[in-house]
Design a protein around this motif. Structure first.
Motif, PDB file in Angstrom:
ATOM      1  N   LEU A  74       0.886  -1.238  -0.009  1.00 29.04           N
ATOM      2  CA  LEU A  74      -0.066  -0.092  -0.025  1.00 29.04           C
ATOM      3  C   LEU A  74       0.960   1.299   0.086  1.00 29.04           C
ATOM      4  O   LEU A  74       0.429   2.320  -0.546  1.00 29.04           O
ATOM      5  N   ALA A  75       1.974   1.122   0.787  1.00 27.86           N
ATOM      6  CA  ALA A  75       2.915   2.390   0.640  1.00 27.86           C
ATOM      7  C   ALA A  75       3.432   2.567  -0.877  1.00 27.86           C
ATOM      8  O   ALA A  75       3.710   3.891  -1.488  1.00 27.86           O
ATOM      9  N   PRO A  94     -12.371  13.414   0.155  1.00 33.25           N
ATOM     10  CA  PRO A  94     -11.676  12.994   1.197  1.00 33.25           C
ATOM     11  C   PRO A  94     -12.561  11.742   1.998  1.00 33.25           C
ATOM     12  O   PRO A  94     -11.859  10.701   2.497  1.00 33.25           O
ATOM     13  N   ARG A  97     -11.977   8.584  -0.291  1.00 31.67           N
ATOM     14  CA  ARG A  97     -10.732   8.370  -0.243  1.00 31.67           C
ATOM     15  C   ARG A  97     -10.528   7.599   1.259  1.00 31.67           C
ATOM     16  O   ARG A  97     -10.006   6.606   1.336  1.00 31.67           O
ATOM     17  N   ALA A  98     -11.319   7.896   2.326  1.00 30.46           N
ATOM     18  CA  ALA A  98     -11.484   7.124   3.760  1.00 30.46           C
ATOM     19  C   ALA A  98     -11.939   5.806   3.217  1.00 30.46           C
ATOM     20  O   ALA A  98     -11.533   4.842   3.974  1.00 30.46           O
ATOM     21  N   ARG A 101      -9.465   3.557   1.620  1.00 30.44           N
ATOM     22  CA  ARG A 101      -8.257   3.317   2.562  1.00 30.44           C
ATOM     23  C   ARG A 101      -8.944   2.365   3.647  1.00 30.44           C
ATOM     24  O   ARG A 101      -8.043   1.208   4.063  1.00 30.44           O
ATOM     25  N   MET A 102      -9.875   2.285   4.032  1.00 29.35           N
ATOM     26  CA  MET A 102     -10.675   1.379   4.994  1.00 29.35           C
ATOM     27  C   MET A 102     -10.693   0.211   4.587  1.00 29.35           C
ATOM     28  O   MET A 102     -10.215  -0.847   5.075  1.00 29.35           O
ATOM     29  N   ASP A 105      -7.113  -1.502   3.998  1.00 31.91           N
ATOM     30  CA  ASP A 105      -6.585  -1.575   5.376  1.00 31.91           C
ATOM     31  C   ASP A 105      -7.202  -2.855   5.836  1.00 31.91           C
ATOM     32  O   ASP A 105      -6.514  -3.747   6.551  1.00 31.91           O
ATOM     33  N   LEU A 106      -8.610  -3.013   5.661  1.00 34.38           N
ATOM     34  CA  LEU A 106      -9.183  -4.227   6.324  1.00 34.38           C
ATOM     35  C   LEU A 106      -8.658  -5.441   5.508  1.00 34.38           C
ATOM     36  O   LEU A 106      -8.367  -6.378   6.416  1.00 34.38           O
TER      37      LEU A 106
ATOM     38  N   ILE B  70     -15.483   5.749  10.344  1.00 33.79           N
ATOM     39  CA  ILE B  70     -14.289   5.288   9.485  1.00 33.79           C
ATOM     40  C   ILE B  70     -13.711   4.241  10.569  1.00 33.79           C
ATOM     41  O   ILE B  70     -13.582   4.557  11.798  1.00 33.79           O
ATOM     42  N   HIS B  71     -13.434   2.815  10.087  1.00 29.32           N
ATOM     43  CA  HIS B  71     -12.641   2.096  10.780  1.00 29.32           C
ATOM     44  C   HIS B  71     -11.327   2.006  10.202  1.00 29.32           C
ATOM     45  O   HIS B  71     -10.995   2.352   8.995  1.00 29.32           O
ATOM     46  N   GLN B  72     -10.339   1.064  11.001  1.00 28.27           N
ATOM     47  CA  GLN B  72      -9.076   0.775  10.549  1.00 28.27           C
ATOM     48  C   GLN B  72      -7.993   2.272  10.788  1.00 28.27           C
ATOM     49  O   GLN B  72      -8.319   3.252  10.007  1.00 28.27           O
ATOM     50  N   LEU B  74      -5.131   3.369  10.200  1.00 29.76           N
ATOM     51  CA  LEU B  74      -4.461   4.460   9.260  1.00 29.76           C
ATOM     52  C   LEU B  74      -5.269   4.923   8.396  1.00 29.76           C
ATOM     53  O   LEU B  74      -5.034   6.204   7.939  1.00 29.76           O
ATOM     54  N   ALA B  75      -6.276   4.429   8.154  1.00 33.92           N
ATOM     55  CA  ALA B  75      -7.212   5.242   7.165  1.00 33.92           C
ATOM     56  C   ALA B  75      -7.855   6.397   7.952  1.00 33.92           C
ATOM     57  O   ALA B  75      -8.171   7.265   7.355  1.00 33.92           O
ATOM     58  N   GLU B  78      -5.341   8.962   8.110  1.00 35.76           N
ATOM     59  CA  GLU B  78      -4.949   9.752   6.573  1.00 35.76           C
ATOM     60  C   GLU B  78      -6.123  10.591   6.493  1.00 35.76           C
ATOM     61  O   GLU B  78      -5.956  11.859   5.812  1.00 35.76           O
ATOM     62  N   TYR B  79      -7.410  10.391   6.935  1.00 39.59           N
ATOM     63  CA  TYR B  79      -8.437  11.207   6.449  1.00 39.59           C
ATOM     64  C   TYR B  79      -8.277  12.523   7.587  1.00 39.59           C
ATOM     65  O   TYR B  79      -8.660  13.674   6.950  1.00 39.59           O
ATOM     66  N   GLU B  82      -5.951  14.671   5.904  1.00 44.91           N
ATOM     67  CA  GLU B  82      -6.427  15.520   4.576  1.00 44.91           C
ATOM     68  C   GLU B  82      -7.540  16.526   4.996  1.00 44.91           C
ATOM     69  O   GLU B  82      -7.500  17.357   4.175  1.00 44.91           O
ATOM     70  N   ARG B 101       4.883   5.739   5.268  1.00 44.05           N
ATOM     71  CA  ARG B 101       3.818   4.797   5.020  1.00 44.05           C
ATOM     72  C   ARG B 101       4.310   3.252   5.097  1.00 44.05           C
ATOM     73  O   ARG B 101       3.749   2.476   5.596  1.00 44.05           O
TER      74      ARG B 101
END
Lengths: 217, 217
Positions: A74-75, A94, A97-98, A101-102, A105-106, B70-72, B74-75, B78-79, B82, B101
């Motif tokens: 992911l990086a 945003p 985007r969240a 990414r959620m 990451d899951l 939002i879960h996770q 890092l997500a 990042e939110y 932003e 990252r």
């Protein structure tokens, strides 16, 4: 990078994390050179001194690009997105985007690490199939529910995003571990749509330079 | 969000992923309300129907903010980055962002999931200490080496970044699992510097509303 300036991807055909990056490179049309690292042969080529010097985590994917070496799929994808933004793999909004990414990451923290090769080795041969199935189904149960509020044609809306790059390789792992897909109609449907796209096909584990002949398609 | 419009963080004092988010909220000076979710009591409050409706992964942290959930960790971070960019938790330079990252993901995908509560339960009581120590030391061996080329005062350069928000809670887990820190002078030194900062102190597991009296400091 090679002398010609091309990025170098260290990859293993079956590694689901390597596949995520291969899809990103294909979607963005980035020309690269691939160096296969066989995670099984010779006790695992990722444990060689030369490879450890490149990535102390002894994992693929690893990408040499623009004079730096990046590990962690992911990086790598976020770096490609920031430096080669077309086509976008993260929406502009945003909040969306969240969601991307959620979901990413899951899968990348909540499912894949619990069913990867090195963990299954530790768990032992007798219980590893059940172990992997449990890790995947408990993640997919949540994912199926989340997708019902985020998905359009793909995981988040109607554009391919980083979340889709995580989904397809994880579904392939699930199939390998014989997970029953009946409870996952949304996941199955999105996966099917994505597999029809060229970037997901050229990056597929069955079409890599290091794919063994018997697994080629 | 609460009626007053404050974000709500669902958190458990000892959860290292919740701690990451608590540090981000503290650094950015975001006023929030905390709802403790006890991962042990009543067989785990994350398994309640009400909590599952909020987060089908049944995990903390979960953040309700700006009308979304939002879960996770890092997500979430990042939110926040932003939408509330000051102070920055990601450097401006894409190459340094990649380092941040990469380190964050190394911890969030490569270490933490392999030593979290739900996995250790599956591994069984007899072997769980060794299992957790192995997961942490194999990650820390790599991290110590990586930090030697990225670190300044903190994990990447001289500014606090998302990587530091992952490092400190992981070090606390390592201490709980009695990991020997002799091989990790860089990790130890950065951790010590970070723990001196107020945002890392107010968010510390020993100072949360749900911290049991005997663990308070």
């Amino acid at each position: 990078m090679t002398e010609s300036g091309k990025p170098i991807l260290y990859s293993y055909f079956r590694s689901s994390c390597s596949w995520r990056v291969r899809i990103a490179l294909a979607l963005k049309g980035i020309d690269f050179e691939m160096v296969p690292v066989n995670l099984i042969k010779d006790g695992g080529q990722q444990f060689s001194k030369a490879f450890q010097a490149l990535n102390p985590m002894k994992q693929v994917p690893t990408l040499k690009i623009d004079g730096i070496t990046i590990h962690q799929s992911l990086a790598i994808i976020e770096y490609l997105e920031e430096t080669r933004p077309t086509p976008r793999l993260l929406p502009r909004d945003p909040k969306k985007r969240a969601s991307v990414r959620m979901i990413s990451d899951l899968i990348a923290s909540g499912i894949q690490p619990l069913q990867n090769l090195s963990i299954l080795k530790k768990v032992g041969e007798e219980t590893q199939l059940t172990w992997a199935q449990n890790a995947i189904t408990s993640g997919f149960n949540a994912l199926e529910q989340i997708l019902q509020s985020t998905a359009g044609k793909y995981c988040v809306g109607d554009e391919v995003t980083m979340a889709d790059l995580c989904l397809v390789p994880q579904v392939a792992n699930a199939e390998r571990f014989k997970v029953d897909f009946t409870p996952y109609p949304t996941i199955s449907c999105i996966n099917k749509r994505l597999l029809a796209l060229e970037a997901f096909q050229v990056s597929h584990p069955c079409r890599q330079p290091d794919t063994p002949t018997e697994l080629r398609a």
